[in-house]
Write a protein that holds these residues in place. Structure first.
Motif, PDB file in Angstrom:
ATOM      1  N   GLU A  30     -19.545   2.703  79.881  1.00 56.19           N
ATOM      2  CA  GLU A  30     -19.542   3.509  78.669  1.00 56.19           C
ATOM      3  C   GLU A  30     -18.638   2.710  77.672  1.00 56.19           C
ATOM      4  O   GLU A  30     -18.872   2.828  76.440  1.00 56.19           O
ATOM      5  N   ARG A  36     -22.409   7.257  72.947  1.00 57.24           N
ATOM      6  CA  ARG A  36     -21.384   8.180  73.640  1.00 57.24           C
ATOM      7  C   ARG A  36     -22.450   8.899  74.786  1.00 57.24           C
ATOM      8  O   ARG A  36     -23.322   9.393  74.450  1.00 57.24           O
ATOM      9  N   ARG A  37     -21.972   8.989  75.852  1.00 58.08           N
ATOM     10  CA  ARG A  37     -22.525   9.583  76.954  1.00 58.08           C
ATOM     11  C   ARG A  37     -21.469  10.516  77.820  1.00 58.08           C
ATOM     12  O   ARG A  37     -20.252  10.103  77.990  1.00 58.08           O
ATOM     13  N   GLU A  38     -22.019  11.685  78.145  1.00 53.94           N
ATOM     14  CA  GLU A  38     -21.097  12.584  78.999  1.00 53.94           C
ATOM     15  C   GLU A  38     -21.430  12.295  80.421  1.00 53.94           C
ATOM     16  O   GLU A  38     -22.740  11.957  80.734  1.00 53.94           O
ATOM     17  N   GLU A  50     -27.865  11.071  69.262  1.00 55.85           N
ATOM     18  CA  GLU A  50     -28.052   9.426  69.539  1.00 55.85           C
ATOM     19  C   GLU A  50     -29.344   9.196  70.014  1.00 55.85           C
ATOM     20  O   GLU A  50     -30.296  10.023  70.374  1.00 55.85           O
ATOM     21  N   ASP A  89     -13.982  11.849  69.603  1.00 53.61           N
ATOM     22  CA  ASP A  89     -14.076  10.499  70.162  1.00 53.61           C
ATOM     23  C   ASP A  89     -13.321  10.613  71.572  1.00 53.61           C
ATOM     24  O   ASP A  89     -13.067   9.361  72.128  1.00 53.61           O
ATOM     25  N   ARG A  91     -12.288  11.880  75.476  1.00 49.72           N
ATOM     26  CA  ARG A  91     -13.233  12.483  76.543  1.00 49.72           C
ATOM     27  C   ARG A  91     -12.105  13.325  77.257  1.00 49.72           C
ATOM     28  O   ARG A  91     -10.929  13.122  77.021  1.00 49.72           O
ATOM     29  N   TYR A 104     -17.273  15.142  75.981  1.00 54.57           N
ATOM     30  CA  TYR A 104     -16.643  14.696  74.634  1.00 54.57           C
ATOM     31  C   TYR A 104     -16.712  15.978  73.905  1.00 54.57           C
ATOM     32  O   TYR A 104     -17.731  16.467  73.419  1.00 54.57           O
ATOM     33  N   THR A 119      -8.697   6.546  76.902  1.00 53.52           N
ATOM     34  CA  THR A 119      -9.781   6.763  76.588  1.00 53.52           C
ATOM     35  C   THR A 119     -10.288   8.364  76.987  1.00 53.52           C
ATOM     36  O   THR A 119     -11.557   8.696  76.533  1.00 53.52           O
TER      37      THR A 119
END
Length: 207
Positions: A30, A36-38, A50, A89, A91, A104, A119
């Motif tokens: 990540e 950005r990825r969940e 995205e 931004d 998590r 996010y 983060t």
């Protein structure tokens, strides 16, 4: 309000291009990802907007404006109470015997100390999701279930983008109460214990 066990992500997991990865690999990659990825139980999903085949549809411009309005209304209030409000931004990590997830949220509030290099938050107090049409169901079902399993979460706010309306789930001991406001109504947010008026949420937005 009864929160049922979270539905599986069958529709998104059916893509054969997706492969399961470990939590450690997700955290490592990540940091290098251009988008950005969940992380949902071993699978990763790009956030809406995205540039990737598995991305959800882009949010309408009012989504960003609503997030900005909520952030503006709560930012200084949070600081005065020793809390921190993050927008988009930061998590949230959710870990249970049955699942591990990183989301996010559109906005997330914590009143616990946060390391400057953090983060993700393990113990948010208030989570806010603004309901873009493409992600309405996951926010109302899967994420509702997941967030309400986290002991630190005292409130989960869902804000509509198609109409002037918001729904707030508030923890009351072992149960969850549901509040709803529309047009010129307001909701009292837990954690900060302040009212949030829909007129502030939708200021400058034609709905």
């Amino acid at each position: 309000m009864g929160v049922r066990n979270g539905p599986a992500y069958h529709s998104r997991m059916s893509d054969p291009a997706l492969r399961k990865i470990s939590e450690e690999e997700y955290l490592r990659t990540e940091e290098l990802s251009p988008f950005r990825r969940e992380y949902i139980d071993g699978f990763v999903y790009a956030l809406h907007g995205e540039d990737t085949p598995n991305a959800q549809a882009g949010a309408a411009s009012r989504h960003g404006l609503i997030c900005m309005n909520i952030g503006s209304a709560l930012h200084r209030v949070a600081l005065r109470q020793g809390c921190r409000l993050y927008q988009s931004d930061m998590r949230v990590r959710l870990s249970q015997p049955r699942f591990t997830r990183y989301y996010y949220p559109d906005l997330v509030l914590t009143c616990d100390p946060v390391d400057a290099a953090a983060t993700f938050l393990p113990s948010p107090c208030l989570v806010v999701e603004v309901l873009s049409p493409s992600i309405r169901d996951p926010d109302r079902r899967e994420k509702l279930f997941a967030y309400t399993t986290l002991p630190s979460v005292r409130g989960y706010l869902l804000v509509d983008t198609a109409t002037r309306a918001a729904r707030l789930y508030v923890r009351d001991g072992d149960r969850w109460d549901e509040q709803y406001a529309e047009e010129e109504g307001e909701l009292r947010l837990p954690c900060l214990n302040v009212p949030l008026a829909l007129s502030d949420i939708y200021e400058g937005i034609d709905l």
